[in-house]
Each structure stands twice: as C-alpha cells, then as structure tokens.
Scaffold this motif. Structure first.
Motif, PDB file in Angstrom:
ATOM      1  N   TYR A   1     -10.404 -10.299   0.031  1.00  0.00           N
ATOM      2  CA  TYR A   1      -9.603  -9.095  -0.212  1.00  0.00           C
ATOM      3  C   TYR A   1     -10.487  -7.854  -0.328  1.00  0.00           C
ATOM      4  CZ  TYR A   1      -6.464  -5.801  -2.513  1.00  0.00           C
ATOM      5  OH  TYR A   1      -5.733  -4.680  -2.837  1.00  0.00           O
TER       6      TYR A   1
ATOM      7  N   TYR B   1       1.998 -15.950  -2.162  1.00  0.00           N
ATOM      8  CA  TYR B   1       1.410 -14.614  -2.162  1.00  0.00           C
ATOM      9  C   TYR B   1       0.261 -14.526  -1.160  1.00  0.00           C
ATOM     10  CZ  TYR B   1      -0.301 -10.120  -3.688  1.00  0.00           C
ATOM     11  OH  TYR B   1      -0.684  -8.811  -3.709  1.00  0.00           O
TER      12      TYR B   1
ATOM     13  N   MET C   1      -0.092 -11.992   1.937  1.00  0.00           N
ATOM     14  CA  MET C   1      -1.256 -11.161   2.214  1.00  0.00           C
ATOM     15  C   MET C   1      -1.712 -11.324   3.658  1.00  0.00           C
ATOM     16  SD  MET C   1      -2.067  -9.241  -0.310  1.00  0.00           S
ATOM     17  CE  MET C   1      -3.687  -8.763   0.283  1.00  0.00           C
TER      18      MET C   1
ATOM     19  N   ARG D   1      -2.683  -5.452  -6.037  1.00  0.00           N
ATOM     20  CA  ARG D   1      -2.851  -6.586  -5.121  1.00  0.00           C
ATOM     21  C   ARG D   1      -4.007  -7.475  -5.562  1.00  0.00           C
ATOM     22  NH1 ARG D   1      -2.017  -4.413   1.119  1.00  0.00           N
ATOM     23  NH2 ARG D   1       0.241  -4.065   0.991  1.00  0.00           N
TER      24      ARG D   1
END
Length: 204
Positions: A22, A78, A82, A111
């Motif tokens: 991320y 989730y 993403m 996030r």
C-alpha cells in the motif's frame, strides 16, 4: 529494550506485506508526501491490535473460530476491494502526475488503518510476540507491553516511510511511462489479491 526484540521487530516489519504494498502504491501514484501519510496510517492501524492484545481480546480470537473467521474474511474482502480500486484508479495517476492534485490525507490514512485493522493475524502476532519480552509477574508488565507496542509502531512507520520515499524518488521516471504505470498498477492489484488469498487460507 532488548536487541532481540528490536531485531525481530525490524525483520517482521521489513518483510513485504499489505502495508508495504500500500505504501509503495501511494508513493508511485501520488508522491513522497502520500507515501509518508500511508505509512502513518499503517502504523496507526496497529493500535487496535495492541489494545486487543493488552485487554485479552486476542485470546478470544484465538479461542473462537467464528470470531476469527469473521474478521479474517472481512480482511480478505477489503484486500480484494483494494485490488479493484487500484485497477480502477487510472485517472488518479494521471492527475497526480500532471496537475499535482493531492488526495485528502484522511482518506490515505483511513485506507492504511483499515488494511491493518482487518488483519486478525496481526492481533495474534502481538498475542504470541509481546509476552516473550514481558515477565507477567513483574511490576509494570502492562506499561512495558504498551511501550514495546509503541516501539513496534514507530519502527513500522520509519521502515514503511523509507520504502515510500525511496519509491517516490524514482516516481518521475515511472509516471512518465504509461506502460510502466499500467504494469505497476496490475502488479499492485495482483499483490493485494495474492495477499487476500493467502489470508483466506490462513489458519489460526
């Protein structure tokens, strides 16, 4: 603060996972500031797991298969979201590269927090990891666990931010090449899917 704890923490944090993916995605798509903010979000996402460990919720997750499965599949869902958002977010890359329009820091942090909150393995990791460095019979065991958890968070932020800053330093060379950006976008999406699948097949 033992050297063994610091070395173990560094190895665990530096090993690529959802937070690193991320942070790198934020660095390459939105620049250095976004990567540091993303690293902060991932570090803040550790707080609930630390508190869960200290209050004994980790023991409940370990004992209850249902509770663990619910949280695990929420995390899987989730991560898949993403992956989908990364593939869809083509315009964001263009805007960030050409106009420099920033994405709200709160959204980037949220996030990052969600990525770590929806990972039950992190709670169980703390449940198994921290007690090794704390004597339960010793006075001040609770403050020590909180201190060790705080150090773990700080190392997480520093390492993730370093990943992000390094990635952001080559961003101008990457963003100017649409094919490279398309490949990276698919790679990050694939990484989120792979991590989600890995989490789905992970036992307690």
């Amino acid at each position: 603060m033992s050297l063994a704890f610091l070395l173990t923490t560094f190895v665990v944090v530096a090993t690529p996972g959802t937070g690193v993916v991320y942070t790198l995605a934020a660095a390459l798509s939105r620049g250095r500031r976004a990567s540091v903010v993303a690293a902060l979000g991932c570090a803040l996402g550790i707080v609930p797991h630390l508190l869960a460990t200290v209050t004994g919720v980790a023991a409940v997750l370990h004992a209850s298969a249902t509770a663990f499965q619910v949280l695990k599949y929420a995390g899987v869902a989730y991560l898949l979201y993403m992956a989908w958002a990364t593939l869809r977010d083509r315009e964001t890359l263009t805007v960030a590269a050409e106009r420099g329009k920033p994405v709200p820091a709160g959204r980037v942090i949220l996030r990052g927090v969600l990525i770590n909150i929806l990972n039950p393995k992190l709670t169980l990791f703390f449940f198994a990891f921290l007690p090794q460095f704390v004597d339960p019979g010793q006075t001040g065991a609770l403050p020590r666990m909180l201190l060790l958890g705080g150090v773990f968070m700080a190392v997480t932020f520093v390492v993730f931010a370093a990943y992000g800053v390094l990635a952001a330093s080559v961003r101008s060379h990457v963003v100017s090449r649409p094919r490279v950006m398309a490949w990276l976008r698919r790679s990050f999406a694939g990484s989120f899917v792979a991590l989600g699948v890995k989490l789905a097949f992970t036992a307690r």
